[in-house]
Design an enzyme around this catalytic site. Sequence first.
Site, PDB file in Angstrom:
ATOM      1  N   LYS A 199       3.039 -56.767 -52.004  1.00  0.00           N
ATOM      2  CA  LYS A 199       3.250 -56.267 -53.371  1.00  0.00           C
ATOM      3  C   LYS A 199       4.636 -56.652 -53.852  1.00  0.00           C
ATOM      4  O   LYS A 199       5.646 -56.109 -53.430  1.00  0.00           O
ATOM      5  CB  LYS A 199       3.098 -54.745 -53.453  1.00  0.00           C
ATOM      6  CG  LYS A 199       2.987 -54.332 -54.928  1.00  0.00           C
ATOM      7  CD  LYS A 199       3.448 -52.940 -55.231  1.00  0.00           C
ATOM      8  CE  LYS A 199       4.919 -52.746 -55.367  1.00  0.00           C
ATOM      9  NZ  LYS A 199       5.565 -53.402 -56.534  1.00  0.00           N
ATOM     10  N   GLU A 274      14.429 -52.588 -44.925  1.00  0.00           N
ATOM     11  CA  GLU A 274      15.706 -53.262 -45.221  1.00  0.00           C
ATOM     12  C   GLU A 274      16.193 -52.646 -46.520  1.00  0.00           C
ATOM     13  O   GLU A 274      15.611 -52.868 -47.577  1.00  0.00           O
ATOM     14  CB  GLU A 274      15.443 -54.761 -45.340  1.00  0.00           C
ATOM     15  CG  GLU A 274      16.674 -55.582 -45.039  1.00  0.00           C
ATOM     16  CD  GLU A 274      17.336 -56.063 -46.286  1.00  0.00           C
ATOM     17  OE1 GLU A 274      18.219 -55.335 -46.787  1.00  0.00           O
ATOM     18  OE2 GLU A 274      16.951 -57.140 -46.778  1.00  0.00           O
ATOM     19  N   CYS A 308      21.797 -56.616 -51.356  1.00  0.00           N
ATOM     20  CA  CYS A 308      21.952 -55.424 -50.530  1.00  0.00           C
ATOM     21  C   CYS A 308      23.204 -55.532 -49.669  1.00  0.00           C
ATOM     22  O   CYS A 308      23.766 -54.533 -49.268  1.00  0.00           O
ATOM     23  CB  CYS A 308      20.716 -55.228 -49.679  1.00  0.00           C
ATOM     24  SG  CYS A 308      20.155 -56.744 -48.934  1.00  0.00           S
ATOM     25  N   GLU A 405      25.848 -47.348 -53.806  1.00  0.00           N
ATOM     26  CA  GLU A 405      25.512 -48.750 -54.080  1.00  0.00           C
ATOM     27  C   GLU A 405      25.361 -48.937 -55.590  1.00  0.00           C
ATOM     28  O   GLU A 405      24.557 -48.261 -56.223  1.00  0.00           O
ATOM     29  CB  GLU A 405      24.198 -49.100 -53.374  1.00  0.00           C
ATOM     30  CG  GLU A 405      23.794 -50.537 -53.583  1.00  0.00           C
ATOM     31  CD  GLU A 405      22.575 -50.931 -52.752  1.00  0.00           C
ATOM     32  OE1 GLU A 405      21.530 -50.265 -52.869  1.00  0.00           O
ATOM     33  OE2 GLU A 405      22.674 -51.912 -51.988  1.00  0.00           O
TER      34      GLU A 405
END
Length: 502
Positions: A199, A274, A308, A405
């Site tokens: 997906k 992840e 990331c 983040e």
Amino acid sequence: MATTVSTNIDANAAQFVAQTRKMLINGKWMAAASGKTFPTYNPATGEVLAMVAEGDKEDIDRAVAAARKAFENDSPWRRMTASERGRLIWKLGDLIDKHTEELATLESLDNGKPLTVARAADVPLAAELFRYMAGWTTKLEGNTIPLSVPYTPGARYHAYTLREPVGVVGQIIPWNFPLLMAAWKLGPALAAGCTIVLKPAEQTPLSALRLAELIMEAGFPDGVVNVVPGYGETAGAALAAHPDVDKIAFTGSTEVGKMIVKAAAGNLKKVTLELGGKSPNVIMKDADLEIAIPGAASAIFFNHGQCCCAGSRLYVDAAIYDKVVEGVSEQAKKIKVGPGLDPATQLGPLVSDEQLRRVCGYLESGFSEGAKAAAGGHKVGDKGYFVEPTVMVNTKQNMKIVQEEIFGPVVTAIPYKNVEELLPAANDTVYGLAAGIWTTNINKAHSLAAELRAGTVWINCYNIFDAALPFGGYKQSGWGREMGHEALELYTETKAVCARYA
Ligand code: NAI
Ligand code: MG
């Protein structure tokens, strides 16, 4: 309806976005069971780029059933030799190379990243990943194992292990490197012999759908790879919770990663994750600033900070702090911001209106808590989702912009006095994905590398990726590793076979 894309772009890409894209289930291109479609946007303009079939639970059910059928013992995929499987995966890598221009254009249109970057990095790295994994199909070996069962006459034992594919795998990927994330996920799963339901992110489904066409062109049997575009809360959640999926692999936010773990608990499917990061990038007093300053800028501004592993906390020895901040700020101001298709563009728009609002929210929060911008700090223009490359100073460890983040082109530069002060600060994060060290003292470099709690440490470089190099996170940055043989092992089960013989 989809807007017309300018005619001086790759003709195949222009044609691809002009039609409503379907989903791939069991080797066939289908509309959603519900008949619904959703728009994907061009982040440089905010206009609709293409319409895409909107997968939901029913489509996920169909795709999982197709993947299960393709995984049965006597299926064409399972009967294939390891070498044949490897050749198909290699061929896919070559097909990606052959269609570089089209794939890079789709990536730039859908995600916003510079076409020059997609052409030089995203597409070739995806092709290379498949070729690296192709070589592993014939090397998935088990062991023979000596047993210590007490001897009785007529009963000796021969024992060995087999590495078998884990089965039907669900893979949910993000929008920051749409094609490359598809490759990181599909490559090891295919090499191990799994079947897959992928997906893609709702913001960027196009390159994965084009990749799915290349997968069929390469000759993978029907149902081995199924691609169901759709939203996370519907299609993604259905895949993560599906009782007939053996493993779920996810890349995205830590928040959704935790939801995936809960959803996977129903049938205890295997999980790899992840997730986010807030990576420290350390410039020591003796660093070669000729490389460290541009290196620190590229560590955060590459892919508009939507990485990331972005080097988002820049720790600089106090003795050289002013010089480094000035240098990185100069770099930031020089960066050419613009639409991804413009060959002069170095930094494109953020992927979506949602990300634009999120990143601007962090900038405001930083300013309101007393931080200052040495460069940038603002949104650019009224059209598209552009933000200036930003260097924040005057920050404190407990500020949101230091802890959370941001996932945008925003670095916080923080001075440190000595390593005793640096280390706890650098490790003071819930994340542990990556870190950077800039120094000419190799002893200091290795000793700091050993003490940083991060899955990847770059020394005098940053954002270097290789299909052979494992990538993944400590702490809340994830479970397991991508790439390298470690990724492959996470798509296999070990079977111990024990036989009695006289
Ligand atoms: P997200 O985690 O919501 O999306 C990533 C993928 O997960 C997409 O395919 C999405 O459709 C799917 N998803 C969302 N909710 C789901 C659910 N309940 N069940 C199953 N699948 C689901 O990330 P989002 O909202 O796009 O970005 C938010 C933040 O996440 C970013 O600002 C960034 O901090 C972080 N992020 C980290 C990435 C990484 O590479 N580690 C990539 C993308 C985002
Ligand atoms: Mg989300």
